[in-house]
Design an enzyme around this catalytic site. Structure first.
Site, PDB file in Angstrom:
ATOM      1  N   CYS A   1     137.696  -4.669   3.948  1.00 55.73           N
ATOM      2  CA  CYS A   1     138.208  -3.440   3.354  1.00 55.73           C
ATOM      3  C   CYS A   1     138.803  -2.527   4.410  1.00 55.73           C
ATOM      4  O   CYS A   1     139.930  -2.070   4.297  1.00 55.73           O
ATOM      5  CB  CYS A   1     137.058  -2.765   2.637  1.00 55.73           C
ATOM      6  SG  CYS A   1     137.461  -1.193   1.911  1.00 55.73           S
TER       7      CYS A   1
ATOM      8  N   CYS B   1     140.674   0.524  -2.204  1.00 54.33           N
ATOM      9  CA  CYS B   1     139.954   1.781  -2.027  1.00 54.33           C
ATOM     10  C   CYS B   1     140.887   2.958  -1.769  1.00 54.33           C
ATOM     11  O   CYS B   1     140.446   4.105  -1.747  1.00 54.33           O
ATOM     12  CB  CYS B   1     138.980   1.659  -0.859  1.00 54.33           C
ATOM     13  SG  CYS B   1     139.817   1.241   0.670  1.00 54.33           S
TER      14      CYS B   1
ATOM     15  N   CYS C   1     137.589   5.946   5.093  1.00 57.02           N
ATOM     16  CA  CYS C   1     136.138   6.045   5.253  1.00 57.02           C
ATOM     17  C   CYS C   1     135.736   5.969   6.732  1.00 57.02           C
ATOM     18  O   CYS C   1     136.572   5.795   7.611  1.00 57.02           O
ATOM     19  CB  CYS C   1     135.484   4.909   4.481  1.00 57.02           C
ATOM     20  SG  CYS C   1     135.985   3.309   5.113  1.00 57.02           S
TER      21      CYS C   1
HETATM   22 FE1  FES Z   1     137.395   2.552   3.712  1.00 49.87          FE
HETATM   23 FE2  FES Z   1     138.111   0.722   2.104  1.00 49.87          FE
HETATM   24  S1  FES Z   1     136.595   2.191   1.759  1.00 49.87           S
HETATM   25  S2  FES Z   1     138.841   1.061   4.045  1.00 49.87           S
END
Ligand code: FES
Length: 132
Positions: free
Chosen positions: A105, A36, A61
């Site tokens: 993630c 990501c 994020c």
């Molecule tokens: Fe945030 Fe992967 S989308 S760590």
């Protein structure tokens, strides 16, 4: 999406602790998530084997920021050995859980912490060997 996160996660995201960088850190460690593109960089001040100060710079994020913040709170004041024993699961648990798809993630900040400690310990080992 915000609705996937519980209140604790949102709260840690809105009021993250120990964010930013540090002048003259004793150690640094960085991890990036190739999937990501989120990046976390950890800075440490270490005195007498104890984490006296910690900062984290996170580009990512909601979950990446919340886990980074929580990790710093767990690591601060710990010995290097205790900090090395911190796990992703402990961070997630302290946040009341993460959405399944975010678990692997986003929850990388402990790895950045462990890298920083490894770097520090390597540096000190070589120093000890070269100063004799
Ligand atoms: Fe945030 Fe992967 S989308 S760590």
């Amino acid at each position: 999406m915000m609705d996937d996160y519980n209140e604790k996660v949102i709260d840690n995201f809105r009021n993250p602790k120990n964010m930013g960088s540090m002048d003259n850190p004793d150690a640094e460690g960085e991890v990036g998530n190739p999937t990501c593109g989120d990046i976390m960089k950890v800075f440490l001040k270490i005195d007498n084997n104890i984490i006296k100060d910690i900062k984290v710079k996170t580009f990512g994020c909601v979950a990446a920021i919340a886990t980074s913040s929580k990790m710093t709170e767990l690591a601060l004041g710990k010995t290097l050995e205790e900090a090395k024993d911190l796990t992703r699961d402990m961070v997630a648990k302290e946040l009341g859980g993460l959405p399944a798809q975010k678990m692997h993630c986003s929850n990388l900040s402990v790895e950045a912490l462990h890298k920083a400690i490894d770097n520090y310990q390597k540096k000190h080992m070589t120093k000890e060997h070269t100063t004799d």
